[in-house]
Design a protein around this motif. Structure first.
Motif, short mmCIF file in Angstrom:
data_model
loop_
_atom_site.label_atom_id
_atom_site.label_comp_id
_atom_site.label_asym_id
_atom_site.label_seq_id
_atom_site.Cartn_x
_atom_site.Cartn_y
_atom_site.Cartn_z
N GLY A 196 -7.50 3.19 -0.01
CA GLY A 196 -6.80 3.03 1.22
C GLY A 196 -5.19 3.30 1.04
O GLY A 196 -4.60 3.78 1.87
N CYS A 197 -4.65 2.63 -0.12
CA CYS A 197 -3.22 2.90 -0.34
C CYS A 197 -2.92 4.45 -0.55
O CYS A 197 -1.62 4.68 -0.15
CB CYS A 197 -2.89 2.01 -1.64
N PRO A 201 0.76 -1.21 0.04
CA PRO A 201 0.09 0.10 -0.14
C PRO A 201 0.80 1.28 0.11
O PRO A 201 0.59 2.27 -0.64
CB PRO A 201 -0.84 -0.19 1.20
N ASN A 223 -5.95 -0.12 7.06
CA ASN A 223 -5.89 -0.64 5.90
C ASN A 223 -5.76 -2.30 6.55
O ASN A 223 -6.30 -3.25 5.93
CB ASN A 223 -4.61 -0.59 5.29
#
Lengths: 449, 338
Positions: free
Chosen positions: A195-196, A27, A377
């Protein structure tokens, strides 16, 4: 004791350990990759050497992180065969092709152009270098695409039929595109990629905030911070939106998971409440110490406070996911998402009033806030995976049935110990190296031997 | 050619690509302790710096393709070779991070640690590849349920160890020729001597392993009876090996590198010819062996994968070519080096 140390529990533990460790790095690579494209793109457009300096600085950190992602990722690929051989036989037709596509379409692209990104500054033209950065960024996202498609297929299988029975059953592909665009793949993909981005944005904001506090490298730090802040704000909004669309799909395709995520035990006759937090108690079938919005869940999913939603009581006890961990992880993710949205909104207002970088308090908050997307995450991933239990492939194969038959518990235990030690060592080394890079700062590249 | 054979050949191509490409950077790792000082060690690392990561992707893609095309073989091999594979994974992890982290800090003990970790991991990984190949040739204890029935000690037999050592000497030779192409000056002269030593070790191991295989693994040349053209690979192999000292003697290292690459390709082809049509040979009974037919995915998946491969491989080969072109020439340490 023996009950706990079965091959099954150990294999699951090992998988959780290796994937959680692995999921720290990709990520960040995906998020930083996008930021590199932005900063180098601005440099190419404006020719402002500051952006060149910024890009070169983050590239160094990117490279160290990338190596960890590759190293821990190899374990993931081979672990399906080592620990989950029966699962691999069952899904090879489908899951395997996604993994192979990842190799051919994503890994070669990333690793090839990474060489130019890191070592190629003096060897290729600025345009070619920018192109390489773009390709590395794209490659890391393609990699996410195929992995999430593979995972989404385990959540909502589509485009297959089953041949054989019992031990020899196998999922066989009918339609590749139906498999790729299975009901949850696109919604999961957007949510995960966002999210990354949050991770990359908060990572550079954390380091930049530290520089601001130390009054070092202010030009690089402030520019990076603003880029990170804008990306983080947009991503937090998008995370909320994409999370909502994903939850709708989960309610439709995996109602047991949704019920576990929300601690919704009893179907009842009226709308389902939305808990802000609480402690689910599976014995008493209720959420204790909770604060809830009555009918909130029904409203979020269907726009109607009164609509009934299937509770866990609609599923056979052996088909119910573990509620406690799924509930807590899901709620942790949402709380952290809300936190990131609030924090970035306030910061944007402060930035507009030119007060953001003056506020020591805010800068300190940002130094530690990098943990928010990391935990969010991880928590989101855990909620997704535990919520699918007791199935390894939803509705088709149970987790215990996917285990390798020829692997013994003590072998797995040996490998867990080995990997735990190595991962602890590597994590410390990684922190040390990143810390070193940050301490030297962006000027390092100018007078390094 | 049916799809099963296509995938058998494609896996062979991926494996050969891996052996040729990662072979030289593993070889550089094996030779790493021979570098005299920090400067030389950095030259070694930077000679493979832009390439090792992409080279390893050939292995990763081989793993993915094996999973997709022959899931049963993937599952049996990886769960059967459990502990050796875990060791291999550790070795690959350490190699990757050693290369990346070594130069990030000045302290002597830091660099020493990563130097030894880089070398040790390179030797261990290469040896384990060889052991895996040895076990595949020899056959393993696979029962009627397609599962491995032995234990880890059955895998560490003398024959496999010989193949493991052959692998180490082969990659060391391949790596020394590569280094010869990449370094300059006094170091180049020393590397030139290493080529003779590594070639000597390789030749001894090669002859011994060949005789041993012919004596103890008769299945290895089983296919040669029906397909005499396979002897062509053996001839190419022998000529390629013979050409290495000739090219080195004539001061044409590029030619020597091509010859050692061809040697590795021929080895992979011979390995495939020895196995075919098996992927995993059962030493319990030939009927339990996993073949390219009883261990494969559906026809449909093999077809889809073929399309994926045809779409993807031209790109892969182009990137690889671009990267090797951009970083051609002698290694120079600069501000972006390891």
């Amino acid at each position: 004791m023996e009950e706990i140390f079965t091959a099954l529990m150990l294999a699951r533990l090992q998988f959780a350990l290796t994937i959680m460790f692995h999921y720290l790095f990709p990520p960040l690579s995906i998020g930083l990759g996008l930021i590199l494209v932005i900063t180098e793109g601005v440099y190419l457009k404006t020719k402002n050497p500051l952006y060149e300096k910024i890009t070169k600085f983050w590239v160094k950190i990117f490279a160290a992180n990338f190596a960890m992602g590759v190293a821990s990722g190899i374990v993931m690929e081979f672990q399906f065969g080592t620990n989950w051989a029966t699962y691999s036989r069952f899904v090879g037709d489908i899951f395997g092709s996604a993994l192979a596509a990842e190799g051919i379409f994503a890994f070669f692209l990333e690793s090839g152009f990474l060489a130019i990104l890191v070592f190629g500054w003096d060897r290729v033209s600025p345009k070619m270098h920018f192109f390489s950065t773009l390709m590395v960024c794209l490659g890391s996202m393609f990699s996410a695409v195929w992995i999430i498609i593979a995972n989404a297929w385990m959540q909502t299988p589509a485009g297959y039929h089953i041949v054989g029975e019992g031990m020899h059953a196998k999922a066989v592909i009918d339609d590749f595109w139906v498999m790729v665009f299975n009901p949850s793949s696109m919604r999961m993909l957007f949510h995960a990629i966002i999210g990354c981005w949050l991770m990359g944005a908060f990572f550079i904001m954390s380091i930049s905030a530290w520089y601001v506090l130390k009054k070092k490298h202010l030009d690089v730090a402030k520019k990076s911070f603003v880029i990170g802040l804008i990306l983080a704000f947009i991503s937090s909004l998008a995370a909320a939106g994409s999370g909502h669309f994903l939850a709708e799909k989960v309610a439709e395709t995996q109602p047991a998971k949704l019920a576990a995520m929300e601690g919704h035990y009893i179907t009842g006759t009226e709308g389902a409440p939305l808990y802000l937090f609480g402690i689910p108690n599976s014995e008493r079938q209720t959420v204790e110490y909770g604060i809830k919005i009555p009918g909130g869940l029904s409203f979020l999913l269907y726009g109607d406070f009164k609509k009934t939603i299937a509770g866990l009581d609609q599923f056979k006890p052996e088909d119910r996911p573990p509620v406690g961990i799924t509930f807590q992880m899901y709620h942790l993710m949402i709380s952290l998402g809300t936190y990131m949205l609030l924090l970035t909104s306030i910061s944007l207002i402060l930035l507009k009033r030119n007060k953001l970088f003056e506020s020591k308090f805010m800068m300190k908050i940002y130094c530690i806030s990098v943990l928010a997307p990391v935990l969010a995450n991880q928590a989101g991933w855990i909620a997704t995976e535990t919520g699918r239990q007791p199935w390894i492939v939803y509705g088709l194969m149970r987790t215990p049935d996917g285990l390798s038959k020829s692997v013994k518990a003590n072998e797995i235990l040996t490998s867990i110990i080995m990997f735990t030690l190595i991962y602890i060592l590597l994590f410390l080394v990684w922190i040390f190296v990143i810390h070193n890079k940050v301490k030297h700062g962006p000027d390092e590249s100018l007078h390094e031997k | 050619m049916d799809l099963n054979i296509f995938w058998f050949v494609t896996l062979g191509v991926l494996l050969a690509g891996y052996a040729v490409l990662d072979g030289f950077d593993l070889g550089v790792g094996i030779l790493h302790p021979l570098a005299k000082n920090d400067y030389e060690r950095r030259i070694f690392l930077n000679s493979i710096g832009p390439f090792w990561d992409g080279n390893e992707v050939w292995l990763v893609t081989f793993g993915g393709a094996l999973f997709a095309a022959f899931p049963d073989a993937y599952a049996t091999a990886f769960s059967g070779f459990y502990l050796p594979f875990m060791l291999l994974l550790c070795a690959l992890i350490f190699r990757a991070v050693s290369i990346e982290f070594r130069s990030k800090h000045e302290a002597k003990i830091w660099r020493k640690f990563w130097d030894w970790s880089f070398c040790g991991a390179s030797i261990l990984a290469t040896f384990l590849f060889g052991v895996a190949v040895g076990n595949c040739l020899n056959g393993i204890l696979v029962g009627s349920d397609k599962e491995y029935a032995g234990n880890v000690f059955n895998l560490l037999n003398f024959y496999s160890a010989v193949i493991g050592i052959l692998a180490v000497t082969t990659f060391a030779m391949h790596g020394s020729i590569y280094l010869y192409l990449k370094v300059e000056g006094d170091l180049k002269q020393r590397v030139h001597r290493w080529i003779w030593h590594t070639f000597g070790c390789f030749l001894v191991c090669y002859i011994f392993a060949t005789i041993y295989t012919l004596v103890s693994v008769p299945r290895a040349i089983h296919n040669f009876e029906h397909h005499p053209w396979l002897w062509g690979i053996v001839i190419i192999n022998v000529f390629a090996i013979g050409n290495i000292p000739r090219a080195v003697f004539l001061q044409r290292p590029g030619y020597a590198f091509l010859s050692s690459s061809l040697t590795l390709i021929a080895f992979t082809a011979l390995f495939g010819a020895a196995l075919f049509p098996n992927l995993i040979t059962s030493s319990l009974s030939p009927e339990f062996s996993l073949t390219i037919y009883n261990a494969s995915s559906s026809e449909k998946t093999l077809g889809i994968m073929q399309i994926i491969a045809f779409c993807g491989m031209p790109f892969v080969i182009s990137y690889t070519a671009i990267i090797y072109w951009v970083f051609r020439g002698k290694v120079k340490l600069g501000k972006f080096s390891y």
